[in-house]
Design a protein around this motif. Structure first.
Motif, mmCIF file in Angstrom:
data_model
loop_
_atom_site.group_PDB
_atom_site.id
_atom_site.type_symbol
_atom_site.label_atom_id
_atom_site.label_comp_id
_atom_site.label_asym_id
_atom_site.label_seq_id
_atom_site.Cartn_x
_atom_site.Cartn_y
_atom_site.Cartn_z
ATOM 1 N N UNK A 243 0.777 -1.233 0.000
ATOM 2 C CA UNK A 243 0.000 0.000 0.000
ATOM 3 C C UNK A 243 0.807 1.282 0.000
ATOM 4 N N UNK A 244 2.120 1.197 -0.146
ATOM 5 C CA UNK A 244 2.961 2.388 -0.132
ATOM 6 C C UNK A 244 3.229 2.875 -1.554
ATOM 7 N N UNK A 245 3.568 4.146 -1.681
ATOM 8 C CA UNK A 245 3.918 4.741 -2.966
ATOM 9 C C UNK A 245 5.434 4.816 -3.067
ATOM 10 N N UNK A 246 5.990 4.300 -4.153
ATOM 11 C CA UNK A 246 7.446 4.247 -4.298
ATOM 12 C C UNK A 246 7.851 4.807 -5.653
ATOM 13 N N UNK A 247 8.888 5.643 -5.648
ATOM 14 C CA UNK A 247 9.540 6.095 -6.870
ATOM 15 C C UNK A 247 11.021 5.747 -6.776
ATOM 16 N N UNK A 248 11.628 5.470 -7.925
ATOM 17 C CA UNK A 248 13.036 5.069 -7.988
ATOM 18 C C UNK A 248 13.888 6.267 -8.402
ATOM 19 N N UNK A 249 14.971 6.512 -7.667
ATOM 20 C CA UNK A 249 15.995 7.462 -8.092
ATOM 21 C C UNK A 249 17.251 6.660 -8.403
ATOM 22 N N UNK A 250 17.625 6.610 -9.671
ATOM 23 C CA UNK A 250 18.813 5.853 -10.050
ATOM 24 C C UNK A 250 20.069 6.565 -9.553
ATOM 25 N N UNK A 251 21.041 5.788 -9.086
ATOM 26 C CA UNK A 251 22.257 6.346 -8.494
ATOM 27 C C UNK A 251 23.488 6.175 -9.378
ATOM 28 N N UNK A 252 23.366 5.508 -10.533
ATOM 29 C CA UNK A 252 24.542 5.216 -11.343
ATOM 30 C C UNK A 252 25.167 6.484 -11.934
ATOM 31 N N UNK A 253 26.462 6.373 -12.271
ATOM 32 C CA UNK A 253 27.094 7.458 -13.015
ATOM 33 C C UNK A 253 26.628 7.395 -14.470
ATOM 34 N N UNK A 254 27.066 8.361 -15.266
ATOM 35 C CA UNK A 254 26.515 8.474 -16.617
ATOM 36 C C UNK A 254 26.856 7.269 -17.484
ATOM 37 N N UNK A 255 28.016 6.659 -17.261
ATOM 38 C CA UNK A 255 28.382 5.475 -18.041
ATOM 39 C C UNK A 255 27.497 4.287 -17.677
ATOM 40 N N UNK A 256 27.310 4.050 -16.381
ATOM 41 C CA UNK A 256 26.495 2.916 -15.938
ATOM 42 C C UNK A 256 25.024 3.106 -16.280
ATOM 43 N N UNK A 257 24.583 4.354 -16.404
ATOM 44 C CA UNK A 257 23.193 4.592 -16.799
ATOM 45 C C UNK A 257 22.903 4.081 -18.205
ATOM 46 N N UNK A 258 23.958 3.829 -18.992
ATOM 47 C CA UNK A 258 23.766 3.310 -20.343
ATOM 48 C C UNK A 258 23.435 1.819 -20.357
ATOM 49 N N UNK A 259 23.668 1.113 -19.234
ATOM 50 C CA UNK A 259 23.271 -0.297 -19.173
ATOM 51 C C UNK A 259 21.748 -0.394 -19.287
ATOM 52 N N UNK A 260 21.273 -1.508 -19.804
ATOM 53 C CA UNK A 260 19.830 -1.711 -19.918
ATOM 54 C C UNK A 260 19.175 -1.614 -18.545
ATOM 55 N N UNK A 261 18.044 -0.922 -18.495
ATOM 56 C CA UNK A 261 17.316 -0.773 -17.241
ATOM 57 C C UNK A 261 16.491 -2.032 -16.974
ATOM 58 N N UNK A 262 16.301 -2.351 -15.704
ATOM 59 C CA UNK A 262 15.432 -3.471 -15.341
ATOM 60 C C UNK A 262 13.996 -3.202 -15.782
ATOM 61 N N UNK A 263 13.273 -4.269 -16.075
ATOM 62 C CA UNK A 263 11.837 -4.125 -16.295
ATOM 63 C C UNK A 263 11.205 -3.558 -15.027
#
Length: 423
Positions: free
Chosen positions: A30-50
């Motif tokens: 019943x909680x509301x959750x949002x994700x803040x990604x913590x990766x650096x710019x290079x790691x952000x290029x990896x495929x995101x999880x479903x």
């Protein structure tokens, strides 16, 4: 609760998979959750999880939203800096709940020092006056205690580092087992060669003791001839060359190196294994996604009898003394080769135990009370940060006994102080 969950969120991160599992359970509760990604710019290029949650990236996120849009923020700290590069900016912006996945953050700090020049000055002033760390607190754990001091609450996944976090966290701390997605039992599927296959998987590095495993495989003449070593996971090319050379020197068959693999290929590799090695020396992790995966898969496992591995009941896994000696590990290999049926029976019992121990329901049941307590602590911690920044702006030195303020007060006021790292 409205929760902002700071985490890596790419397919190559075990902490990302943990985060997806936990946040889904929180939403189901019943909680509301949002994700803040913590990766650096290079790691952000990896495929995101479903995913089916709102996901933000750190470089465009408006930190002014923290005070009004979320009841609590969570930061997942891990030792691999590219996956956690945004953690310090979030820690600077608000007192957040810290989840420490590693007991040693040397790798994280090495990367953080490159982009946050203020960090060394802060660590050099740590611990502040009036704060005494546990006697057994070594330098890496001093750094861990520093990040705990910035939090509104802390989660640790093993007893071997909880005292250092409790000593400095101004809010509540809870120790509970890591949870991780269940890959399901993997029925044995020998490759048909008649070889005795030993598998080590995950990020292949010296901490997982690949050299000790190879030396153990060479102790028994029969295993030296019929043994095969599979390294399943990413590995530095130089280290791969070194391990291949060691195997040749020991008279072993050339190891198999798969590189990073997806879940299907990992399960296929585990199915071939007669023994899975989940060794760590020294023990720098909080807990291990690898050991949980191997337990779920119902494969025979050997671990060093230290840290969170020691908490697994005797008889479910093979435990050996930590260190470099190959003989204890060689004895386990020989035992399993002699009686594989007994090893498989123990592994089945371990899988049943793991499905209760590492479930999302158990984890969230312990996490929610901590988040609620951290929310209650947050106003006081924000006031402490504001006071510390104001005193600093007036030129007050927190090591200065001539201020007329008690040293214990100065230590307390300075503890939540954190500059804006992006400045």
């Amino acid at each position: 609760m409205r929760i902002l969950w700071g985490t890596p969120y790419n397919v190559k991160s075990a902490i990302a998979r943990y985060s997806r599992m936990v946040t889904r359970a929180l939403v189901a509760d019943g909680h509301t959750v949002e994700i803040l990604r913590l990766e650096d710019k290079t790691a952000l290029d990896h495929d995101i999880l479903d995913h089916n949650l709102p996901v933000h990236v750190p470089y465009t996120f408006d930190f002014a939203r923290l005070r009004h849009d979320y009841d609590v923020c969570v930061i997942n700290y891990g030792d691999y800096f590219p996956f956690h590069a945004g953690a310090l900016d979030l820690a600077a912006a608000t007192p957040a709940v810290a989840v420490f996945h590693d007991a040693n953050l040397d790798g994280f700090l090495g990367g953080a020092r490159q982009i946050h020049p203020k960090l060394d000055a802060l660590l050099n002033r740590w611990p502040p006056p009036g704060l005494t760390l546990p006697e057994k607190c070594t330098l890496p754990k001093q750094d861990l205690s520093f990040f705990a001091a910035l939090a509104s609450g802390c989660v640790v996944h093993g007893s071997h580092y909880v005292d250092d976090v409790v000593a400095t966290c101004p809010g509540p701390t809870v120790q509970m087992p890591l949870c991780y997605p269940d890959v399901g039992a993997v029925p044995p599927a020998p490759d048909g060669s008649g070889a005795f296959i030993v598998t080590c998987f995950g990020m292949i590095n010296p901490n997982k003791q690949p050299e000790r495993i190879l030396r153990a495989l060479a102790v028994d003449p029969k295993l030296r001839t019929h043994g095969r070593m599979h390294f399943v996971g990413a590995i530095d090319e130089g280290y791969r060359t070194r391990l291949a050379a060691l195997a040749a020197d020991l008279g072993l068959a050339a190891p198999e190196f798969t590189g990073w693999v997806d879940d299907a290929h990992l399960c296929a590799s585990l199915a071939q294994a007669h023994l899975v090695c989940c060794l760590r020396h020294p023990m720098t992790e909080g807990h291990s996604a690898s050991i949980i995966t191997a337990l779920y898969a119902a494969r025979p496992i050997v671990v060093n009898d230290v840290g969170s591995y020691a908490e697994i009941p005797d008889g479910l896994v093979h435990k050996i003394e930590a260190g470099e000696a190959p003989a204890p590990l060689a004895a386990v290999m020989a035992e399993i080769a002699r009686d594989p049926q007994a090893a498989e029976a123990a592994a089945a019992g371990a899988a049943a135990w793991a499905r209760v121990r590492y479930s999302a329901a158990s984890y969230v049941g312990g996490l929610i009370p901590l988040l609620e307590a951290a929310i209650a602590c947050r106003p006081g911690l924000e006031a402490g940060r504001g006071m510390a920044r104001r005193l600093t702006s007036l030129g007050m030195n927190f090591d200065d006994s001539e201020t007329g303020l008690p040293r214990s007060f100065l230590g307390c006021a300075g503890r939540p102080l954190m500059p804006t790292m992006s400045e």
